[in-house]
Motif scaffolding. Structure first.
Motif, mmCIF file in Angstrom:
data_model
loop_
_atom_site.group_PDB
_atom_site.id
_atom_site.type_symbol
_atom_site.label_atom_id
_atom_site.label_comp_id
_atom_site.label_asym_id
_atom_site.label_seq_id
_atom_site.Cartn_x
_atom_site.Cartn_y
_atom_site.Cartn_z
ATOM 1 N N TRP A 121 -43.861 5.606 -48.658
ATOM 2 C CA TRP A 121 -42.883 5.418 -49.770
ATOM 3 C C TRP A 121 -41.675 4.763 -48.833
ATOM 4 O O TRP A 121 -41.387 5.070 -47.843
ATOM 5 C CB TRP A 121 -42.214 6.785 -50.081
ATOM 6 N N TYR A 122 -41.410 3.713 -49.444
ATOM 7 C CA TYR A 122 -40.096 2.974 -49.329
ATOM 8 C C TYR A 122 -38.966 3.187 -50.210
ATOM 9 O O TYR A 122 -39.368 3.435 -51.651
ATOM 10 C CB TYR A 122 -40.338 1.634 -49.111
ATOM 11 N N ARG A 123 -37.653 2.772 -50.126
ATOM 12 C CA ARG A 123 -36.729 2.741 -51.056
ATOM 13 C C ARG A 123 -35.746 1.659 -50.986
ATOM 14 O O ARG A 123 -35.655 1.172 -49.688
ATOM 15 C CB ARG A 123 -36.066 4.099 -51.178
ATOM 16 N N GLN A 124 -35.108 1.309 -52.137
ATOM 17 C CA GLN A 124 -34.193 0.307 -51.909
ATOM 18 C C GLN A 124 -33.000 0.696 -53.099
ATOM 19 O O GLN A 124 -33.378 0.969 -54.395
ATOM 20 C CB GLN A 124 -34.847 -1.116 -52.763
ATOM 21 N N ALA A 125 -32.013 0.559 -52.527
ATOM 22 C CA ALA A 125 -30.526 1.140 -53.093
ATOM 23 C C ALA A 125 -30.101 -0.263 -53.672
ATOM 24 O O ALA A 125 -30.143 -1.349 -52.929
ATOM 25 C CB ALA A 125 -29.630 2.004 -52.572
ATOM 26 N N PRO A 126 -29.285 -0.429 -54.644
ATOM 27 C CA PRO A 126 -28.613 -1.643 -55.153
ATOM 28 C C PRO A 126 -27.627 -1.929 -53.796
ATOM 29 O O PRO A 126 -26.929 -1.633 -53.126
ATOM 30 C CB PRO A 126 -27.437 -1.273 -56.240
ATOM 31 N N GLY A 127 -28.011 -3.548 -53.585
ATOM 32 C CA GLY A 127 -27.256 -4.206 -52.700
ATOM 33 C C GLY A 127 -27.806 -4.079 -51.257
ATOM 34 O O GLY A 127 -27.166 -4.321 -50.454
ATOM 35 N N LYS A 128 -28.861 -3.211 -51.073
ATOM 36 C CA LYS A 128 -29.364 -2.741 -49.895
ATOM 37 C C LYS A 128 -30.673 -3.187 -49.586
ATOM 38 O O LYS A 128 -31.415 -3.458 -50.516
ATOM 39 C CB LYS A 128 -29.018 -1.354 -49.591
ATOM 40 N N GLN A 129 -31.014 -3.531 -48.229
ATOM 41 C CA GLN A 129 -32.419 -3.707 -48.182
ATOM 42 C C GLN A 129 -33.326 -2.585 -48.150
ATOM 43 O O GLN A 129 -33.038 -1.115 -48.121
ATOM 44 C CB GLN A 129 -32.515 -4.364 -46.546
ATOM 45 N N ARG A 130 -34.607 -2.858 -48.588
ATOM 46 C CA ARG A 130 -35.767 -1.909 -48.812
ATOM 47 C C ARG A 130 -35.833 -1.216 -47.418
ATOM 48 O O ARG A 130 -35.806 -1.836 -46.182
ATOM 49 C CB ARG A 130 -36.984 -2.590 -49.111
ATOM 50 N N GLY B 230 -42.180 0.837 -58.620
ATOM 51 C CA GLY B 230 -41.261 1.542 -58.405
ATOM 52 C C GLY B 230 -40.564 2.630 -59.371
ATOM 53 O O GLY B 230 -41.000 2.652 -60.526
ATOM 54 N N THR B 231 -40.014 3.678 -58.765
ATOM 55 C CA THR B 231 -39.667 4.669 -59.838
ATOM 56 C C THR B 231 -38.214 5.106 -59.281
ATOM 57 O O THR B 231 -37.951 5.353 -58.092
ATOM 58 C CB THR B 231 -40.589 5.934 -59.654
ATOM 59 N N GLN B 232 -37.300 5.290 -60.303
ATOM 60 C CA GLN B 232 -35.952 5.491 -60.263
ATOM 61 C C GLN B 232 -35.549 6.794 -59.775
ATOM 62 O O GLN B 232 -36.430 7.719 -60.595
ATOM 63 C CB GLN B 232 -35.008 4.983 -61.330
ATOM 64 N N VAL B 233 -35.029 7.038 -58.790
ATOM 65 C CA VAL B 233 -34.401 8.331 -58.429
ATOM 66 C C VAL B 233 -32.869 8.219 -58.273
ATOM 67 O O VAL B 233 -32.442 7.644 -57.683
ATOM 68 C CB VAL B 233 -34.841 8.931 -56.964
ATOM 69 N N THR B 234 -32.103 9.371 -59.121
ATOM 70 C CA THR B 234 -30.686 9.156 -59.078
ATOM 71 C C THR B 234 -30.185 10.572 -59.013
ATOM 72 O O THR B 234 -30.554 11.593 -59.645
ATOM 73 C CB THR B 234 -30.292 8.640 -60.717
ATOM 74 N N VAL B 235 -29.285 10.836 -57.819
ATOM 75 C CA VAL B 235 -28.691 12.001 -57.452
ATOM 76 C C VAL B 235 -27.203 12.007 -57.823
ATOM 77 O O VAL B 235 -26.440 11.222 -57.281
ATOM 78 C CB VAL B 235 -29.217 12.351 -56.001
ATOM 79 N N SER B 236 -26.892 12.749 -58.765
ATOM 80 C CA SER B 236 -25.453 13.125 -59.246
ATOM 81 C C SER B 236 -24.879 13.856 -58.233
ATOM 82 O O SER B 236 -25.432 14.968 -57.812
ATOM 83 C CB SER B 236 -25.363 13.486 -60.895
ATOM 84 N N ASP C 24 -29.207 9.231 -51.696
ATOM 85 C CA ASP C 24 -30.682 9.055 -51.968
ATOM 86 C C ASP C 24 -30.973 8.315 -53.204
ATOM 87 O O ASP C 24 -32.123 8.091 -53.361
ATOM 88 C CB ASP C 24 -31.402 10.652 -51.963
ATOM 89 N N THR C 25 -29.974 8.142 -53.788
ATOM 90 C CA THR C 25 -30.094 7.121 -55.175
ATOM 91 C C THR C 25 -30.759 5.892 -54.770
ATOM 92 O O THR C 25 -30.242 5.174 -53.823
ATOM 93 C CB THR C 25 -28.913 7.059 -55.872
ATOM 94 N N ALA C 26 -31.914 5.466 -55.521
ATOM 95 C CA ALA C 26 -32.364 4.211 -55.283
ATOM 96 C C ALA C 26 -33.808 4.195 -55.865
ATOM 97 O O ALA C 26 -34.376 5.020 -56.635
ATOM 98 C CB ALA C 26 -32.950 4.265 -53.914
ATOM 99 N N VAL C 27 -34.439 2.927 -55.933
ATOM 100 C CA VAL C 27 -35.656 2.977 -56.571
ATOM 101 C C VAL C 27 -36.704 3.257 -55.438
ATOM 102 O O VAL C 27 -36.804 2.712 -54.550
ATOM 103 C CB VAL C 27 -35.972 1.506 -56.925
ATOM 104 N N TYR C 28 -37.668 3.977 -55.671
ATOM 105 C CA TYR C 28 -38.700 4.183 -54.532
ATOM 106 C C TYR C 28 -39.990 3.616 -54.733
ATOM 107 O O TYR C 28 -40.603 3.891 -55.894
ATOM 108 C CB TYR C 28 -38.789 5.885 -54.669
ATOM 109 N N PHE C 29 -40.613 2.922 -53.738
ATOM 110 C CA PHE C 29 -41.520 2.267 -54.383
ATOM 111 C C PHE C 29 -42.931 2.981 -53.354
ATOM 112 O O PHE C 29 -42.517 3.128 -52.124
ATOM 113 C CB PHE C 29 -41.461 1.010 -53.578
ATOM 114 N N CYS C 30 -44.147 2.987 -53.695
ATOM 115 C CA CYS C 30 -45.043 3.630 -53.135
ATOM 116 C C CYS C 30 -45.820 2.347 -52.563
ATOM 117 O O CYS C 30 -45.638 0.972 -52.932
ATOM 118 C CB CYS C 30 -46.380 4.144 -54.203
#
Length: 112
Positions: free
Chosen positions: A36-45, A105-111, A89-95
């Motif tokens: 799994w990798y993740r990418q948050a807005p404005g950041k690198q994967r 990708g699947t969106q994970v949002t942590v409030s 940890d909020t980001a799009v998570y990619f397998c």
């Protein structure tokens, strides 16, 4: 051709848990390292975790024992159990599968 299909993302409060799943579909001739990798807005994967065909694991430094990657080779599925989630940890998570195969990708949002 191999396709990776993720599921399990969503919205959760800080401190909560989510479990991501990724199923590999198609003509699969060998068991390869997946992860799994993740990418948050404005950041690198960035790397979250990988698991080899034999079960060896590797985690990004930020995980700090909160996440666990596992796999079921018979089901061609890799899982990511995420506990003690933080807003960062909020980001799009990619397998990912070795051989440069990526899921959508699947969106994970942590409030907070």
């Amino acid at each position: 051709q191999v396709q990776l299909v993720e599921s399990g993302g969503g919205l959760v409060q800080a401190g909560g848990s989510l479990r991501l799943s990724c199923v590999a579909r198609g003509s699969i001739l060998s068991i390869r390292t997946m992860g799994w990798y993740r990418q948050a807005p404005g950041k690198q994967r960035e790397l979250v975790a990988t698991i080899s065909s034999g079960g060896g694991t590797n985690y990004g430094e930020f995980v700090e024992g909160r996440f666990t990657i596992s796999r079921d080779n018979a089901k061609k599925t890799v899982y990511l159990q995420m506990n003690s989630l933080k807003p960062e940890d909020t980001a799009v998570y990619f397998c990912w599968r070795n051989g440069d195969v990526w899921g959508q990708g699947t969106q994970v949002t942590v409030s907070a």
